[in-house]
Scaffold this motif. Structure first.
Motif, PDB file in Angstrom:
ATOM      1  N   PHE A  26      74.682 -24.116  40.126  1.00 26.16           N
ATOM      2  CA  PHE A  26      74.551 -23.883  38.689  1.00 26.16           C
ATOM      3  C   PHE A  26      73.101 -24.063  38.242  1.00 26.16           C
ATOM      4  O   PHE A  26      72.555 -23.232  37.504  1.00 26.16           O
ATOM      5  N   VAL A  27      72.459 -25.128  38.707  1.00 20.59           N
ATOM      6  CA  VAL A  27      71.063 -25.396  38.338  1.00 20.59           C
ATOM      7  C   VAL A  27      70.154 -24.268  38.831  1.00 20.59           C
ATOM      8  O   VAL A  27      69.281 -23.791  38.100  1.00 20.59           O
ATOM      9  N   VAL A  28      70.376 -23.804  40.058  1.00 23.10           N
ATOM     10  CA  VAL A  28      69.561 -22.719  40.601  1.00 23.10           C
ATOM     11  C   VAL A  28      69.781 -21.430  39.801  1.00 23.10           C
ATOM     12  O   VAL A  28      68.825 -20.711  39.496  1.00 23.10           O
ATOM     13  N   ALA A  29      71.028 -21.144  39.443  1.00 23.72           N
ATOM     14  CA  ALA A  29      71.324 -19.941  38.652  1.00 23.72           C
ATOM     15  C   ALA A  29      70.627 -20.007  37.288  1.00 23.72           C
ATOM     16  O   ALA A  29      70.045 -19.016  36.831  1.00 23.72           O
ATOM     17  N   VAL A  30      70.669 -21.154  36.633  1.00 22.72           N
ATOM     18  CA  VAL A  30      70.006 -21.319  35.335  1.00 22.72           C
ATOM     19  C   VAL A  30      68.496 -21.173  35.504  1.00 22.72           C
ATOM     20  O   VAL A  30      67.828 -20.497  34.709  1.00 22.72           O
ATOM     21  N   LEU A  31      67.949 -21.775  36.545  1.00 20.62           N
ATOM     22  CA  LEU A  31      66.510 -21.689  36.798  1.00 20.62           C
ATOM     23  C   LEU A  31      66.075 -20.240  37.011  1.00 20.62           C
ATOM     24  O   LEU A  31      65.094 -19.781  36.426  1.00 20.62           O
ATOM     25  N   PHE A  32      66.819 -19.497  37.826  1.00 20.28           N
ATOM     26  CA  PHE A  32      66.474 -18.095  38.063  1.00 20.28           C
ATOM     27  C   PHE A  32      66.578 -17.269  36.787  1.00 20.28           C
ATOM     28  O   PHE A  32      65.760 -16.373  36.546  1.00 20.28           O
ATOM     29  N   ASN A  33      67.568 -17.538  35.964  1.00 22.78           N
ATOM     30  CA  ASN A  33      67.693 -16.816  34.694  1.00 22.78           C
ATOM     31  C   ASN A  33      66.530 -17.128  33.767  1.00 22.78           C
ATOM     32  O   ASN A  33      66.034 -16.235  33.060  1.00 22.78           O
ATOM     33  N   LEU A  34      66.091 -18.379  33.734  1.00 25.02           N
ATOM     34  CA  LEU A  34      64.942 -18.737  32.902  1.00 25.02           C
ATOM     35  C   LEU A  34      63.668 -18.046  33.390  1.00 25.02           C
ATOM     36  O   LEU A  34      62.872 -17.556  32.590  1.00 25.02           O
ATOM     37  N   ILE A  35      63.493 -18.017  34.703  1.00 26.22           N
ATOM     38  CA  ILE A  35      62.317 -17.342  35.265  1.00 26.22           C
ATOM     39  C   ILE A  35      62.363 -15.851  34.921  1.00 26.22           C
ATOM     40  O   ILE A  35      61.368 -15.263  34.504  1.00 26.22           O
ATOM     41  N   TRP A  36      63.534 -15.231  35.094  1.00 22.44           N
ATOM     42  CA  TRP A  36      63.672 -13.795  34.801  1.00 22.44           C
ATOM     43  C   TRP A  36      63.415 -13.521  33.317  1.00 22.44           C
ATOM     44  O   TRP A  36      62.718 -12.580  32.965  1.00 22.44           O
ATOM     45  N   ALA A  37      63.978 -14.351  32.449  1.00 20.13           N
ATOM     46  CA  ALA A  37      63.802 -14.148  31.007  1.00 20.13           C
ATOM     47  C   ALA A  37      62.344 -14.346  30.601  1.00 20.13           C
ATOM     48  O   ALA A  37      61.838 -13.643  29.717  1.00 20.13           O
ATOM     49  N   ALA A  38      61.659 -15.272  31.244  1.00 22.26           N
ATOM     50  CA  ALA A  38      60.261 -15.538  30.902  1.00 22.26           C
ATOM     51  C   ALA A  38      59.321 -14.456  31.427  1.00 22.26           C
ATOM     52  O   ALA A  38      58.184 -14.357  30.969  1.00 22.26           O
ATOM     53  N   SER A  39      59.790 -13.636  32.361  1.00 22.22           N
ATOM     54  CA  SER A  39      58.899 -12.637  32.955  1.00 22.22           C
ATOM     55  C   SER A  39      58.416 -11.605  31.940  1.00 22.22           C
ATOM     56  O   SER A  39      57.303 -11.095  32.067  1.00 22.22           O
ATOM     57  N   TYR A  40      59.212 -11.310  30.923  1.00 21.02           N
ATOM     58  CA  TYR A  40      58.802 -10.306  29.938  1.00 21.02           C
ATOM     59  C   TYR A  40      57.643 -10.786  29.065  1.00 21.02           C
ATOM     60  O   TYR A  40      56.614 -10.111  28.981  1.00 21.02           O
ATOM     61  N   PRO A  41      57.763 -11.939  28.400  1.00 20.18           N
ATOM     62  CA  PRO A  41      56.608 -12.382  27.610  1.00 20.18           C
ATOM     63  C   PRO A  41      55.401 -12.754  28.472  1.00 20.18           C
ATOM     64  O   PRO A  41      54.260 -12.525  28.064  1.00 20.18           O
ATOM     65  N   ILE A  42      55.642 -13.282  29.669  1.00 19.07           N
ATOM     66  CA  ILE A  42      54.519 -13.615  30.547  1.00 19.07           C
ATOM     67  C   ILE A  42      53.790 -12.339  30.964  1.00 19.07           C
ATOM     68  O   ILE A  42      52.559 -12.303  30.994  1.00 19.07           O
ATOM     69  N   SER A  43      54.548 -11.282  31.265  1.00 20.93           N
ATOM     70  CA  SER A  43      53.927 -10.002  31.620  1.00 20.93           C
ATOM     71  C   SER A  43      53.071  -9.482  30.471  1.00 20.93           C
ATOM     72  O   SER A  43      51.967  -8.976  30.689  1.00 20.93           O
ATOM     73  N   LYS A  44      53.577  -9.610  29.255  1.00 23.30           N
ATOM     74  CA  LYS A  44      52.833  -9.148  28.074  1.00 23.30           C
ATOM     75  C   LYS A  44      51.502  -9.897  27.957  1.00 23.30           C
ATOM     76  O   LYS A  44      50.462  -9.294  27.685  1.00 23.30           O
ATOM     77  N   ILE A  45      51.536 -11.193  28.197  1.00 25.81           N
ATOM     78  CA  ILE A  45      50.321 -12.007  28.111  1.00 25.81           C
ATOM     79  C   ILE A  45      49.336 -11.626  29.219  1.00 25.81           C
ATOM     80  O   ILE A  45      48.140 -11.454  28.975  1.00 25.81           O
ATOM     81  N   ILE A  46      49.836 -11.488  30.433  1.00 24.96           N
ATOM     82  CA  ILE A  46      48.970 -11.159  31.571  1.00 24.96           C
ATOM     83  C   ILE A  46      48.327  -9.793  31.390  1.00 24.96           C
ATOM     84  O   ILE A  46      47.160  -9.591  31.746  1.00 24.96           O
ATOM     85  N   MET A  47      49.066  -8.838  30.806  1.00 22.67           N
ATOM     86  CA  MET A  47      48.527  -7.488  30.654  1.00 22.67           C
ATOM     87  C   MET A  47      47.427  -7.406  29.603  1.00 22.67           C
ATOM     88  O   MET A  47      46.829  -6.341  29.427  1.00 22.67           O
ATOM     89  N   ALA A  48      47.144  -8.490  28.934  1.00 23.33           N
ATOM     90  CA  ALA A  48      45.977  -8.502  28.051  1.00 23.33           C
ATOM     91  C   ALA A  48      44.698  -8.477  28.891  1.00 23.33           C
ATOM     92  O   ALA A  48      43.646  -8.073  28.405  1.00 23.33           O
ATOM     93  N   GLY A  49      44.827  -8.900  30.174  1.00 17.22           N
ATOM     94  CA  GLY A  49      43.654  -8.947  31.036  1.00 17.22           C
ATOM     95  C   GLY A  49      43.650  -7.953  32.180  1.00 17.22           C
ATOM     96  O   GLY A  49      42.584  -7.620  32.691  1.00 17.22           O
ATOM     97  N   ILE A  50      44.821  -7.478  32.612  1.00 20.23           N
ATOM     98  CA  ILE A  50      44.867  -6.511  33.707  1.00 20.23           C
ATOM     99  C   ILE A  50      45.812  -5.366  33.338  1.00 20.23           C
ATOM    100  O   ILE A  50      46.620  -5.483  32.424  1.00 20.23           O
ATOM    101  N   SER A  51      45.717  -4.292  34.083  1.00 20.39           N
ATOM    102  CA  SER A  51      46.529  -3.107  33.779  1.00 20.39           C
ATOM    103  C   SER A  51      47.970  -3.300  34.260  1.00 20.39           C
ATOM    104  O   SER A  51      48.235  -4.108  35.151  1.00 20.39           O
ATOM    105  N   PRO A  52      48.900  -2.534  33.676  1.00 21.50           N
ATOM    106  CA  PRO A  52      50.291  -2.593  34.134  1.00 21.50           C
ATOM    107  C   PRO A  52      50.434  -2.242  35.617  1.00 21.50           C
ATOM    108  O   PRO A  52      51.251  -2.814  36.323  1.00 21.50           O
ATOM    109  N   LEU A  53      49.620  -1.302  36.088  1.00 24.10           N
ATOM    110  CA  LEU A  53      49.682  -0.917  37.496  1.00 24.10           C
ATOM    111  C   LEU A  53      49.258  -2.071  38.404  1.00 24.10           C
ATOM    112  O   LEU A  53      49.901  -2.341  39.425  1.00 24.10           O
ATOM    113  N   ALA A  54      48.194  -2.767  38.029  1.00 25.81           N
ATOM    114  CA  ALA A  54      47.738  -3.918  38.824  1.00 25.81           C
ATOM    115  C   ALA A  54      48.782  -5.030  38.814  1.00 25.81           C
ATOM    116  O   ALA A  54      49.073  -5.634  39.859  1.00 25.81           O
TER     117      ALA A  54
END
Length: 163
Positions: A16-44
């Motif tokens: 259960f803990v691992v499933a919750v952790l993976f879901n949190l990581i997956w959910a955080a990937s969208y805003p983190i990607s948005k932040i990272i793309m301020a410095g690098i291209s989507p392709l990179a």
């Protein structure tokens, strides 16, 4: 539940803990990607995501389970599946993220299974019964509910889908 193999199973709470952790990581990937793309291209960024996933998953590949040789006719299919299923999907997702809010991309990605079910009758000759149609309606209703602009009660208004 009967365990079919002789390996000791991890405790349920740990799963259960691992499933919750993976879901949190997956959910955080969208805003983190948005932040990272301020410095690098989507392709990179998509390239780095694929390289990172390969590095993380490579130790789990069991060489004894791998076929000794891949048939020549399967190579083209494997390349096509890897290119479209991994590469193109990530690139298109990140390009979309540059055009709108990360929450919109997350919402649309969450609706992917719904669209797959809607396309199944056309490509796989699947039958949609009442229960499936009800589930699809609930999914679309939930997506519409979280997409409502509370001040005007507009659904899917332009300011939310084109950044």
């Amino acid at each position: 539940m009967q365990i079919l193999n002789s390996q000791k199973q991890p405790p349920r709470w740990l799963l259960f803990v691992v499933a919750v952790l993976f879901n949190l990581i997956w959910a955080a990937s969208y805003p983190i990607s948005k932040i990272i793309m301020a410095g690098i291209s989507p392709l990179a960024l998509s390239c780095w995501r694929i390289v990172g996933a390969t590095i993380v998953l490579l130790p789990f590949v069991r060489r004894s389970d791998m076929p000794k040789q891949i048939a020549g006719k399967d190579v083209a299919l494997l390349v096509l599946m890897g290119t479209t299923g991994a590469g193109a999907a990530i690139i298109l997702q990140l390009l979309g993220t540059t055009r709108t809010l990360a929450s919109n991309v997350s919402l649309l990605a969450g609706l992917e299974p719904v669209f797959i079910v809607l396309l199944a009758p056309f490509f796989l000759r699947e039958h949609l019964n009442f229960r499936i149609l009800l589930s699809l309606s609930l999914s679309f209703g939930g997506a519409a509910l979280v997409s409502v602009d509370p001040s005007t009660l507009e659904i899917f208004s332009g300011q939310y889908f084109v950044g």
